[in-house]
Design a protein around this motif. Structure first.
Motif, PDB file in Angstrom:
ATOM      1  N   GLY A 189       1.645   5.001  -0.575  1.00 35.20           N
ATOM      2  CA  GLY A 189       0.745   6.155  -0.700  1.00 35.20           C
ATOM      3  C   GLY A 189       0.578   6.847   0.636  1.00 35.20           C
ATOM      4  O   GLY A 189       0.500   6.169   1.663  1.00 35.20           O
ATOM      5  N   GLY A 213       7.303   9.919   4.718  1.00 36.74           N
ATOM      6  CA  GLY A 213       7.145   8.533   4.303  1.00 36.74           C
ATOM      7  C   GLY A 213       7.532   7.488   5.333  1.00 36.74           C
ATOM      8  O   GLY A 213       7.676   6.318   4.994  1.00 36.74           O
ATOM      9  N   GLY A 259       5.683   6.951   8.142  1.00 41.89           N
ATOM     10  CA  GLY A 259       4.480   6.393   8.763  1.00 41.89           C
ATOM     11  C   GLY A 259       3.897   7.227   9.892  1.00 41.89           C
ATOM     12  O   GLY A 259       3.239   6.680  10.782  1.00 41.89           O
ATOM     13  N   LYS A 260       4.067   8.541   9.847  1.00 43.19           N
ATOM     14  CA  LYS A 260       3.515   9.410  10.892  1.00 43.19           C
ATOM     15  C   LYS A 260       1.993   9.499  10.774  1.00 43.19           C
ATOM     16  O   LYS A 260       1.273   9.365  11.767  1.00 43.19           O
ATOM     17  CB  LYS A 260       4.109  10.826  10.787  1.00 43.19           C
ATOM     18  CG  LYS A 260       5.620  10.868  10.902  1.00 43.19           C
ATOM     19  CD  LYS A 260       6.152  12.283  10.787  1.00 43.19           C
ATOM     20  CE  LYS A 260       5.930  12.929   9.438  1.00 43.19           C
ATOM     21  NZ  LYS A 260       6.639  12.272   8.312  1.00 43.19           N
ATOM     22  N   THR A 261       1.514   9.718   9.565  1.00 43.99           N
ATOM     23  CA  THR A 261       0.072   9.858   9.372  1.00 43.99           C
ATOM     24  C   THR A 261      -0.642   8.554   9.724  1.00 43.99           C
ATOM     25  O   THR A 261      -1.689   8.558  10.381  1.00 43.99           O
ATOM     26  CB  THR A 261      -0.220  10.275   7.918  1.00 43.99           C
ATOM     27  OG1 THR A 261       0.465  11.498   7.664  1.00 43.99           O
ATOM     28  CG2 THR A 261      -1.706  10.469   7.678  1.00 43.99           C
ATOM     29  N   VAL A 262      -0.038   7.450   9.309  1.00 40.67           N
ATOM     30  CA  VAL A 262      -0.605   6.141   9.624  1.00 40.67           C
ATOM     31  C   VAL A 262      -0.706   5.959  11.144  1.00 40.67           C
ATOM     32  O   VAL A 262      -1.703   5.462  11.666  1.00 40.67           O
ATOM     33  CB  VAL A 262       0.271   5.042   8.973  1.00 40.67           C
ATOM     34  CG1 VAL A 262       0.063   3.696   9.631  1.00 40.67           C
ATOM     35  CG2 VAL A 262       0.004   4.960   7.477  1.00 40.67           C
ATOM     36  N   SER A 281       0.805  -1.228   0.000  1.00 45.43           N
ATOM     37  CA  SER A 281       0.000   0.000   0.000  1.00 45.43           C
ATOM     38  C   SER A 281       0.839   1.280   0.000  1.00 45.43           C
ATOM     39  O   SER A 281       0.757   2.065   0.933  1.00 45.43           O
ATOM     40  CB  SER A 281      -0.886   0.003   1.241  1.00 45.43           C
ATOM     41  OG  SER A 281      -0.053  -0.120   2.402  1.00 45.43           O
ATOM     42  N   GLN A 328       6.854  -0.444   0.816  1.00 52.74           N
ATOM     43  CA  GLN A 328       5.544  -0.703   0.218  1.00 52.74           C
ATOM     44  C   GLN A 328       5.635  -0.650  -1.305  1.00 52.74           C
ATOM     45  O   GLN A 328       5.064  -1.490  -2.001  1.00 52.74           O
ATOM     46  CB  GLN A 328       4.504   0.316   0.720  1.00 52.74           C
ATOM     47  CG  GLN A 328       4.212   0.269   2.213  1.00 52.74           C
ATOM     48  CD  GLN A 328       3.588  -1.032   2.667  1.00 52.74           C
ATOM     49  OE1 GLN A 328       2.938  -1.736   1.904  1.00 52.74           O
ATOM     50  NE2 GLN A 328       3.803  -1.382   3.930  1.00 52.74           N
ATOM     51  N   GLY A 367      -0.457   8.187   3.922  1.00 58.29           N
ATOM     52  CA  GLY A 367      -1.524   7.898   4.878  1.00 58.29           C
ATOM     53  C   GLY A 367      -2.222   6.564   4.667  1.00 58.29           C
ATOM     54  O   GLY A 367      -3.182   6.261   5.371  1.00 58.29           O
ATOM     55  N   ASN A 368      -1.759   5.756   3.706  1.00 59.70           N
ATOM     56  CA  ASN A 368      -2.412   4.459   3.477  1.00 59.70           C
ATOM     57  C   ASN A 368      -2.055   3.472   4.584  1.00 59.70           C
ATOM     58  O   ASN A 368      -0.882   3.153   4.781  1.00 59.70           O
ATOM     59  CB  ASN A 368      -1.971   3.854   2.144  1.00 59.70           C
ATOM     60  CG  ASN A 368      -2.613   4.549   0.969  1.00 59.70           C
ATOM     61  OD1 ASN A 368      -3.517   5.379   1.146  1.00 59.70           O
ATOM     62  ND2 ASN A 368      -2.155   4.244  -0.223  1.00 59.70           N
ATOM     63  N   VAL A 414       4.021  -2.635  11.184  1.00 58.45           N
ATOM     64  CA  VAL A 414       5.088  -3.259  11.987  1.00 58.45           C
ATOM     65  C   VAL A 414       5.972  -2.210  12.664  1.00 58.45           C
ATOM     66  O   VAL A 414       6.024  -1.052  12.244  1.00 58.45           O
ATOM     67  CB  VAL A 414       5.979  -4.172  11.111  1.00 58.45           C
ATOM     68  CG1 VAL A 414       5.170  -5.311  10.522  1.00 58.45           C
ATOM     69  CG2 VAL A 414       6.648  -3.364  10.017  1.00 58.45           C
TER      70      VAL A 414
HETATM   71  N1  LIG Z   1       4.743   0.731  10.445  1.00 57.48           N
HETATM   72  C1  LIG Z   1       4.617   0.544   9.149  1.00 57.48           C
HETATM   73  N2  LIG Z   1       4.817  -0.672   8.590  1.00 57.48           N
HETATM   74  C2  LIG Z   1       4.673  -0.840   7.263  1.00 57.48           C
HETATM   75  N3  LIG Z   1       4.351   0.136   6.401  1.00 57.48           N
HETATM   76  C3  LIG Z   1       4.134   1.358   6.886  1.00 57.48           C
HETATM   77  C4  LIG Z   1       4.266   1.629   8.276  1.00 57.48           C
HETATM   78  N4  LIG Z   1       4.001   2.941   8.491  1.00 57.48           N
HETATM   79  C5  LIG Z   1       3.720   3.462   7.281  1.00 57.48           C
HETATM   80  N5  LIG Z   1       3.788   2.535   6.313  1.00 57.48           N
HETATM   81  C6  LIG Z   1       3.586   2.793   4.862  1.00 57.48           C
HETATM   82  O1  LIG Z   1       4.452   3.869   4.525  1.00 57.48           O
HETATM   83  C7  LIG Z   1       3.831   4.814   3.685  1.00 57.48           C
HETATM   84  C8  LIG Z   1       3.928   6.202   4.277  1.00 57.48           C
HETATM   85  O2  LIG Z   1       3.134   6.321   5.444  1.00 57.48           O
HETATM   86  P1  LIG Z   1       2.649   7.767   5.958  1.00 57.48           P
HETATM   87  O3  LIG Z   1       1.924   7.561   7.228  1.00 57.48           O
HETATM   88  O4  LIG Z   1       1.923   8.484   4.864  1.00 57.48           O
HETATM   89  O5  LIG Z   1       4.049   8.477   6.222  1.00 57.48           O
HETATM   90  P2  LIG Z   1       4.335   9.981   6.684  1.00 57.48           P
HETATM   91  O6  LIG Z   1       3.061  10.543   7.222  1.00 57.48           O
HETATM   92  O7  LIG Z   1       5.402   9.869   7.718  1.00 57.48           O
HETATM   93  O8  LIG Z   1       4.817  10.718   5.466  1.00 57.48           O
HETATM   94  C9  LIG Z   1       2.434   4.304   3.435  1.00 57.48           C
HETATM   95  O9  LIG Z   1       2.417   3.664   2.176  1.00 57.48           O
HETATM   96  C10 LIG Z   1       2.180   3.290   4.550  1.00 57.48           C
HETATM   97  O10 LIG Z   1       1.360   2.240   4.110  1.00 57.48           O
END
Ligand SMILES: Nc1ncnc2c1ncn2[C@@H]1O[C@H](COP(=O)(O)OP(=O)(O)O)[C@@H](O)[C@H]1O
Ligand SMILES: [Mg+2]
Length: 411
Positions: free
Chosen positions: A30, A71, A73-76, A28, A293, A32-33, A39
């Motif tokens: 993208g 990138g 994973g902050k938004t996630v 995934s 991803q 915030g996806n 993990v």
């Molecule tokens: N802990 C994680 N394990 C695996 N994939 C992750 C993790 N955190 C984020 N991702 C992936 O990384 C990408 C960026 O996440 P996002 O939250 O948008 O980052 P940021 O907000 O820091 O720019 C997305 O494609 C998401 O699916």
């Protein structure tokens, strides 16, 4: 590993003749996806879960700020925090700060939505109208429109949230909202993404305002996310910020967790990764979640299967993944820059490394540090660079230097 309940395994019959079904591709890339396997963030999730539960009990705990490069994973993570709070029966409202949007207005909107959702049940009308009245007074004092699709019916509560001092007024607003939430035996989580875009004075007022209510142990919490420079941006409010927030840094994943990010989603589909394939991707991506991803996705597409992804498949995927990143993740940042900013970024890439001395960049451009200071500041303000230490500049996008070098090779 955190279980994600979306994308539940569904019976699927492929219409495609290739062995690895593209429809089932579990990766995934993208902004915030939510990844299939989230993990390496167990400690961050657990700390937040405990804080919410403590605050719900009227105990003291800290709000949280997550910082890291683009990138990672902050938004996630903010989204997961929202889910945790909602699981506790809290209300969660989210907002993304932007360079060109007035933050005072953004906070008012955030609070307005929270009050509306809290008062939706129409119980405790007196409490609700008090909070709504405070918001009205705030809106009048700060010249904000009484906007939105749903307006709050309330008379302004004069003398509340209308002193004209932003930190005090925010404190009143948070206080009334927290009291309202407590009246409902509920809590409110406000998540603010891209926090580095808050003007410095607003950021410090926000910290001071929140600090004041945090001492009242009300069920109101903030989870913010932004680029690595956030703590230093707190400026004079830094010591308050340190007490108020649990600052958590997120970054690249370890080899082990990187492997899990790839293998766990594949396992659900009955697909395995060869050890060689995994180590090659980890080497190429440096364990950065976004890259994992994207490479995972392209390797899946490239693999003939039927149920294994090999090192050879990864080699086929490398140019595809690189191309996707270049035309998306990297390019969206680069496209918005001026000629002077591009020249500065390219000079940074020529100097090389993840962090470089500002003086060396100016040198590489044949200019003085003061001569390029404006460009440097603009790049920081727009979130393309940050300054990890005095006199040092770094890209906020991992591996941006490699992208820039690829670009100039083509040119
Ligand atoms: N802990 C994680 N394990 C695996 N994939 C992750 C993790 N955190 C984020 N991702 C992936 O990384 C990408 C960026 O996440 P996002 O939250 O948008 O980052 P940021 O907000 O820091 O720019 C997305 O494609 C998401 O699916
Ligand atoms: Mg983000």
């Amino acid at each position: 590993m955190q279980e994600i309940d979306i994308n539940q395994q569904t019976p699927h019959k492929s219409a495609y003749t290739v062995s690895m079904d593209p429809v089932l591709n579990p990766y995934s890339p993208g902004a915030g996806n939510t990844p299939r396997a989230l993990v390496g963030r167990d400690a961050d999730l657990q700390a937040f879960d405990i804080a919410v539960k403590r605050i719900a009990l009227g105990r003291h705990d800290r709000s949280v700020i997550v910082s890291g490069l683009r990138g990672v994973g902050k938004t996630v993570l903010l989204r997961e925090y929202g889910r945790i709070a909602e699981r506790e029966g809290w209300i969660h409202e989210h907002v993304e700060a932007r360079e060109d949007v007035d933050f005072v207005r953004v906070v008012a909107e955030l609070v307005r939505r929270a009050i509306l959702r809290l008062s939706a049940t129409k119980r405790l009308a007196a409490h609700a109208s008090r909070a709504a009245g405070a918001l009205k007074a705030f809106q009048i004092r700060w010249n904000l429109p009484d906007g939105g699709d749903l307006t709050l019916r309330a008379d302004p509560l004069m003398g509340t949230a209308d002193s004209g001092l932003l930190d005090r007024d925010l404190a009143s607003l948070f206080n009334e909202t927290g009291q309202l939430a407590r009246g409902y035996d509920c809590g409110v989580l406000l998540t603010v993404d891209e926090m580095q875009f808050l003007p410095k004075d607003h950021f410090t007022d926000f910290i001071m305002g929140l600090h004041e209510v945090s001492q009242l142990n009300l069920p109101i919490m903030v989870a913010g996310a932004g680029l690595p420079s956030l703590l230093s941006a707190a400026g004079d409010a830094r010591s308050y910020a340190e007490r108020l927030f649990d600052f958590r840094t997120v970054g690249r994943l370890s080899s082990e967790t990187s492997a899990a990010a790839l293998t766990e989603p594949a396992e659900i589909e009955g697909v395995t990764w060869s050890t060689g394939a995994l180590s090659r991707i980890i080497e190429l991506t440096g364990g950065y979640p976004y890259f994992l991803q994207e490479f995972g996705k392209q390797a899946w597409f490239a693999a003939p299967g039927p149920d294994e992804i090999t090192e050879q498949d990864v080699e086929v995927a490398v140019p595809l993944a690189t191309d996707q990143l270049d035309s998306g993740f990297f390019r969206v940042r680069f496209d918005r820059t001026t000629d002077a900013e591009r020249a500065y970024l390219e000079a940074m890439a020529r100097v090389g490394g993840t962090e470089v001395a500002s003086g060396a960049v100016a040198n590489a451009m044949g200019k003085t540090t003061t001569g390029v200071a404006q460009t440097r500041d603009a790049l920081i303000r727009r979130g393309l660079c940050y300054s990890p230490r005095h006199g040092v500049i770094a890209f906020t996008v991992p591996m941006f230097d490699q992208y820039l070098r690829r670009r100039t090779e083509w040119a």
